[in-house]
Design an enzyme around this catalytic site. Structure first.
Site, mmCIF file in Angstrom:
data_model
loop_
_atom_site.group_PDB
_atom_site.id
_atom_site.type_symbol
_atom_site.label_atom_id
_atom_site.label_comp_id
_atom_site.label_asym_id
_atom_site.label_seq_id
_atom_site.Cartn_x
_atom_site.Cartn_y
_atom_site.Cartn_z
ATOM 1 N N LYS A 52 6.213 -10.258 -4.814
ATOM 2 C CA LYS A 52 5.813 -8.854 -4.955
ATOM 3 C C LYS A 52 5.699 -8.487 -6.427
ATOM 4 O O LYS A 52 6.627 -8.693 -7.201
ATOM 5 C CB LYS A 52 6.859 -7.950 -4.279
ATOM 6 C CG LYS A 52 6.587 -6.463 -4.399
ATOM 7 C CD LYS A 52 5.425 -6.021 -3.522
ATOM 8 C CE LYS A 52 4.997 -4.584 -3.823
ATOM 9 N NZ LYS A 52 5.827 -3.590 -3.180
ATOM 10 N N HIS B 160 1.923 -3.724 -5.744
ATOM 11 C CA HIS B 160 2.000 -2.259 -5.806
ATOM 12 C C HIS B 160 0.936 -1.859 -6.826
ATOM 13 O O HIS B 160 1.159 -1.970 -8.033
ATOM 14 C CB HIS B 160 3.398 -1.790 -6.229
ATOM 15 C CG HIS B 160 3.522 -0.302 -6.238
ATOM 16 N ND1 HIS B 160 4.280 0.398 -5.325
ATOM 17 C CD2 HIS B 160 2.931 0.640 -7.009
ATOM 18 C CE1 HIS B 160 4.165 1.699 -5.549
ATOM 19 N NE2 HIS B 160 3.353 1.868 -6.578
HETATM 20 C C1 NCD Z 1 9.541 2.651 -2.255
HETATM 21 C C2 NCD Z 1 11.069 2.612 -2.305
HETATM 22 O O1 NCD Z 1 11.695 3.665 -2.157
HETATM 23 O O2 NCD Z 1 11.634 1.514 -2.473
HETATM 24 N N1 NCD Z 1 9.114 4.008 -2.384
HETATM 25 C C3 NCD Z 1 7.938 4.514 -1.970
HETATM 26 O O3 NCD Z 1 7.670 5.675 -2.250
HETATM 27 N N2 NCD Z 1 7.097 3.805 -1.281
HETATM 28 C C4 NCD Z 1 8.981 1.776 -3.298
HETATM 29 C C5 NCD Z 1 7.515 1.518 -3.135
HETATM 30 O O4 NCD Z 1 7.085 0.821 -2.211
HETATM 31 O O5 NCD Z 1 6.739 2.032 -3.934
HETATM 32 ZN ZN ZN Z 2 7.057 -0.254 -0.573
#
Ligand code: NCD
Ligand code: ZN
Length: 356
Positions: free
Chosen positions: A103, A140
């Site tokens: 990731k 991401h």
């Molecule tokens: C995720 C987290 O809280 O770990 N948060 C989110 O807003 N999706 C991290 C991520 O996947 O960006």
């Molecule tokens: Zn996530």
């Protein structure tokens, strides 16, 4: 898949992107995912992050210990990429079946990403190893430059980082995680057309259901705040079209990301939507609204395994139409004063599909 008016039986789905955390939170959330999904790709953004095989093995054991008795669930582990990742170790972890993927969090893009990659050049060697091994890179996809508007960060990432990356690593297998924009949909669809099986994307239930205005409907709604942030309605519509198309590169990934109520309802609330308890039900509702229930199985149960080169699950689940009912907040850890609670996405209003 079979569908008789208000029943729907499909191959057991998988969740290709989930956050389980650790400790009491892990114990509280894992059963919700394990109850509906056969497998899940588990995100490695713990503190400290999961960056090597021993940590991934130990984390996997803790997850399995939280799976309710009699439930069969297979967590697929991921390696958190850092600037000093060793490409050979990564490929060895993939070859040994410890890591399903790695990731990439751009440093400081989201929750627990401070150890993420600062400069892509630092991981070029690792990406070459992954490319050679056929190991998927999960991204991401948001730039972190604070001058870029938060609503543009995905589109700018695609243009300035992803386009050059796919040119530099023409065989690298990539999943653009939790896409939120028309640009994300187009990028993945176009690349898929040129080289099927190389680029995929996960789509969350919440990004299919909410747009950026919903975060502010009648007041600020911290439980709808996540990253990437929900975008305009036109983008939500593009995501819905992609999901219900049944097309190969788009598959289910909830990005269920639990945070305690106190951490969400704060002057500086955490990003993350906890969607695991009503996940497949929420997707079913979306597909039903779009008159596309016959495509749910492709999106939820077939496209993901095809991308990852895995077999489809061999058992099924059945969903049925129901009248929506409220789901209470879920307690974390031992009961007592100040006990942490997590609020499930759609818990207040419920959904119109239930798991049988
Ligand atoms: C995720 C987290 O809280 O770990 N948060 C989110 O807003 N999706 C991290 C991520 O996947 O960006
Ligand atoms: Zn996530």
């Amino acid at each position: 898949m079979s569908q008789i008016t208000d029943h729907l039986t499909l191959i057991r789905p998988d969740d290709w992107h989930v956050h389980f955390r650790d400790g009491p939170m892990l114990d509280a959330v894992v059963p919700h995912t394990a109850r509906q999904f056969g497998r899940a790709v588990v995100m490695p953004n713990l503190t400290p992050p999961v960056t090597h095989m021993a940590a991934a093995r130990a984390y996997r054991d803790r997850i399995l210990a939280a799976v309710p008795k009699g439930v069969i669930f297979d967590p697929l582990m991921t390696c958190y990429l850092t600037d000093d990742v060793n490409g050979d170790d990564l490929a060895a972890g993939f070859a040994q079946g410890v890591f399903a993927a790695a990731k990439l969090y751009p440093a400081n893009a989201t929750t627990n990403s401070a150890f993420g990659v600062r400069d892509l050049r630092n991981i070029h060697g690792a990406l070459e190893c992954m490319q050679a091994a056929g190991m998927p890179l999960l991204i991401h996809g948001e730039v972190t430059n604070p001058e870029v508007d938060i609503y543009d960060r995905e589109a700018v990432y695609i243009e300035t980082v992803l386009e050059p990356m796919v040119r530099d690593f023409p065989e690298l297998r990539i999943v653009l995680e939790h896409i939120t924009t028309r640009q994300g949909v187009d990028f993945v669809r176009d690349r898929h057309g040129a080289a099927p099986g190389r680029i995929g994307a996960t789509i969350t239930a919440h990004h299919l259901m909410i747009n950026r205005s919903d975060m502010f409907r009648g007041g600020i709604r911290p439980h709808l705040y996540c990253l990437p942030i929900a975008k305009r309605e036109a983008h939500r519509q593009a995501l819905r079209k992609a999901a219900i198309s049944g097309a190969g590169p788009f598959f289910l990934g909830t990005d269920s990301a639990p945070h305690g109520i106190a951490a969400k309802q704060s002057a500086c609330g955490c990003a993350g939507v906890f969607s695991a308890p009503l996940a497949i039900q929420a997707y079913a509702q979306v597909f039903h609204e779009e008159d596309a229930l016959h495509r749910l199985e492709e999106f939820a149960s077939r496209n993901g395994p095809a991308f990852y080169g895995l077999a489809e699950n061999t058992d099924t689940i059945t969903l049925k139409r129901c009248s929506p009912h409220k789901l209470e907040p879920i307690p974390v850890g031992n009961p007592g004063p100040g006990q942490e609670m997590i609020l499930p996405f759609l818990g207040e209003q419920g959904v119109s599909w239930c798991l049988e």
